[in-house]
Write an enzyme that holds these catalytic residues in place. Structure first.
Site, PDB file in Angstrom:
ATOM      1  N   LYS A  34      62.302  41.480  42.633  1.00 29.66           N
ATOM      2  CA  LYS A  34      60.863  41.768  43.091  1.00 29.66           C
ATOM      3  C   LYS A  34      60.469  42.670  43.103  1.00 29.66           C
ATOM      4  CE  LYS A  34      63.278  39.836  46.609  1.00 29.66           C
ATOM      5  NZ  LYS A  34      64.007  38.687  45.363  1.00 29.66           N
ATOM      6  N   GLU A  54      54.906  36.123  39.201  1.00 32.20           N
ATOM      7  CA  GLU A  54      55.398  34.384  39.827  1.00 32.20           C
ATOM      8  C   GLU A  54      56.274  33.899  40.495  1.00 32.20           C
ATOM      9  OE1 GLU A  54      52.624  32.416  40.463  1.00 32.20           O
ATOM     10  OE2 GLU A  54      54.124  31.379  42.131  1.00 32.20           O
ATOM     11  N   VAL A  77      58.000  34.985  44.634  1.00 32.95           N
ATOM     12  CA  VAL A  77      58.188  34.987  45.298  1.00 32.95           C
ATOM     13  C   VAL A  77      58.104  32.967  44.946  1.00 32.95           C
ATOM     14  CG1 VAL A  77      56.328  34.219  47.089  1.00 32.95           C
ATOM     15  CG2 VAL A  77      56.034  36.647  45.653  1.00 32.95           C
ATOM     16  N   GLY A 111      60.642  30.894  43.986  1.00 36.72           N
ATOM     17  CA  GLY A 111      60.963  30.392  43.142  1.00 36.72           C
ATOM     18  C   GLY A 111      59.804  29.627  42.273  1.00 36.72           C
ATOM     19  N   GLY A 153      77.302  28.586  48.109  1.00 33.63           N
ATOM     20  CA  GLY A 153      76.113  28.781  47.947  1.00 33.63           C
ATOM     21  C   GLY A 153      75.254  30.210  48.088  1.00 33.63           C
ATOM     22  N   ASP A 158      64.650  40.471  52.315  1.00 32.54           N
ATOM     23  CA  ASP A 158      63.998  39.357  51.919  1.00 32.54           C
ATOM     24  C   ASP A 158      62.576  39.124  51.854  1.00 32.54           C
ATOM     25  OD1 ASP A 158      64.423  37.860  48.645  1.00 32.54           O
ATOM     26  OD2 ASP A 158      63.899  35.862  49.672  1.00 32.54           O
ATOM     27  N   LYS A 164      59.272  39.771  50.113  1.00 31.75           N
ATOM     28  CA  LYS A 164      57.980  38.742  49.238  1.00 31.75           C
ATOM     29  C   LYS A 164      56.849  38.434  50.284  1.00 31.75           C
ATOM     30  CE  LYS A 164      61.912  35.491  48.267  1.00 31.75           C
ATOM     31  NZ  LYS A 164      62.707  34.770  48.299  1.00 31.75           N
ATOM     32  N   GLY A 190      67.437  29.066  43.513  1.00 31.38           N
ATOM     33  CA  GLY A 190      67.205  28.380  42.483  1.00 31.38           C
ATOM     34  C   GLY A 190      67.144  29.078  40.897  1.00 31.38           C
TER      35      GLY A 190
END
Lengths: 338, 338
Positions: free
Chosen positions: A123, A147, A150, A152, A205, A219, A223, A317
């Protein structure tokens, strides 16, 4: 089994007969996103060749194309790879430095200077340099695609780029950070306090040792800055986003909201008309489409003539994000064979 | 007020300097979709000129471009307009004949033969002739676009076309008919019986005098056929869709489902692997993202590598559907000035 090839595509009609060669990619970073991207190229038999990779621990180079998980037996820095290796695109899968956008920002500029396209999952360069990079890309007749920055695997930027000619998006609202949404969901549904829910997110995690990026809204603000600039054309800077995190929220406040039919969510929103952008905890009606649970992300687009629509899915992910990188890379023009 | 122009687009870099002329369109049908499409061209100042329109009550022709709501003072049939008027694209906004796909199917073929692109909001030709039309379009190097046939303003086909290179969609589930969903929502939330809810849908203009298309699942089956063919590449025919409507559902069954935390929805689903497609009432967990209320539509895509994502929005409405037609038209290549 039914055919696995891409479907007979809606709207595709170009009957090109020029033989094309695979796209040659220089890859920066080999964490979850970079490695999954590399593996996906193989799994999907995509016409892409990773000719060089640099990560913190070393570099790997093979102009014929590297296999996934190569030996990183060189010490060439990424900037030197970009300067010296023959390639078509630079893929930035480096960890984001939200404060400065570096080194991605400088590397992207160097890549355009060398005539490469740039695809980024990082980002940083977009948050801190969208206008600059878009201008440089335009001047160099190269593409800048992001792409993966933002949502995933959820289509966000490409969706609007292609789907909304003639119907501008006037406002965006969304839940753009899965980690903080997971924590809020545990507080809402199981009465946990913030600290305990954060601890669980760490164990699973979802949260890093230093959770500030997620729980303090950095974060999500990054975005939102990207969406505002790229989708709305509203040139806000990262620092312009009003930002408030979720640390102060108590399970008691959560329960009161719930009793009234609301959920507390960390909502990001930006409006084209006012240019105002914010990330802060908001009460959302439990039955609203914006009220998604767990690590899901959601983005709602308010269009000028077509009403609103909402996209929901897993916003993070490595594998999911890698699919967005691959889609961007596959959308680049492939050069003809020499 | 912030700029209303299209945003600085993600990925756009082509610096074309050839002057382009507006796209000339022949429009078939002037109901809610056709008229709104025509008005949207003006409102948005789009580079599109409607040079001829035919509707049941007559035709209008002006090669310089017609204003919205022109005098339909000719009696030229649509097929003759397509044969004789100089244009770049044929836009089919005719009412759908779900049984035969006509006259849209024959008109689309005639349009390709004349070298026109085809954009359709009419499901008929796609449901009954997708493979044929795609082949003919490909051979003629013309485009066939039909975003407006599924989900009104919600991005469905274009979304997948552009966003999912390298990450095939393996299955689709959705609620594709807003009228039946409105009826089910009234039954679920207010304990109404089917007949009373249908009556209300008629009064609100959601249901037609003959509601069979909506409540017996024909409309949803048509849209599912389109998604299966165009997105999954599974060549099912309309008649292959297992189809069951909502007439038999009682408010009592609804209440029992609700007490168990479920809603009854008319769910359309298709799977790439098995090729099986069905539209039938299904129990959906109340908290599922597929459980949308009122006239909303929802489509969930199960992707091979990126998890599932879900798009929700208003699936009907003249203005909403017209935005999808306009987006398709604006995506066509514009011819250079003579």
């Amino acid at each position: 089994m039914a055919p696995a090839s891409p479907p007979a595509a809606h709207g595709q009609s170009s009957a090109s007969s020029v033989p094309l060669r695979p796209l040659r990619v220089i890859l920066g970073g080999y964490g979850q996103v970079g490695k999954n991207f590399h593996e996906l190229i193989q799994t999907t038999n995509s016409p892409v060749r990773v000719v060089a990779i640099a990560r913190r621990a070393g570099a790997a180079i093979d102009e014929k194309g590297l296999e996934p998980n190569p030996r990183f037996d060189r010490d060439t820095p990424l900037s030197t790879l970009i300067e010296s290796i023959e390639a078509d695109a630079f893929v930035d899968a480096l960890p984001t430095d939200i404060k400065s956008g570096e080194p991605g920002l400088s590397l992207a500029k160097a890549a355009f200077k060398r005539g490469l396209h740039v695809v980024t999952a990082d980002k940083g360069p977009i948050v801190h340099g969208f206008a600059d990079l878009a201008r440089i890309a335009h001047g160099a007749d190269r593409q800048l695609r992001f792409e993966a920055t933002v949502g995933g695997a959820i289509p966000t930027l490409n969706l609007v780029e292609h789907g909304f000619a003639g119907n501008p998006v006037d406002g965006i609202q969304g839940i753009l950070n899965g980690t903080s949404n997971f924590i809020l969901t545990r507080m809402l549904e199981d009465g946990m306090e913030f600290g305990a829910a954060l601890e669980e997110a760490r164990e699973l995690g979802y949260a890093e040792a230093d959770p500030t990026n997620d729980v303090d809204g950095w974060d999500a603000a990054a975005k939102l800055t990207i969406l505002a600039n790229a989708v709305l054309g509203v040139p806000i800077r990262f620092a312009d986003v009003e930002r408030q995190g979720i640390r102060e929220i108590t399970s008691r406040a959560m329960r009161i909201a719930k009793d009234e039919g609301y959920a507390v969510r960390l909502l990001a929103s930006v409006d084209r008309e006012t240019g105002r952008a914010s990330v802060r905890p908001r009460l959302i009606p439990e039955r609203s489409g914006l009220n998604v649970g767990g690590v899901l992300n959601v983005v709602r687009y308010r269009t000028r003539y077509g009403g609103s629509f909402t996209v929901t899915g897993r916003g993070a992910g490595g594998r999911e994000t890698a699919t967005a990188v691959l889609a961007d890379v596959l959308s680049l023009p492939r050069p003809p064979q020499a």
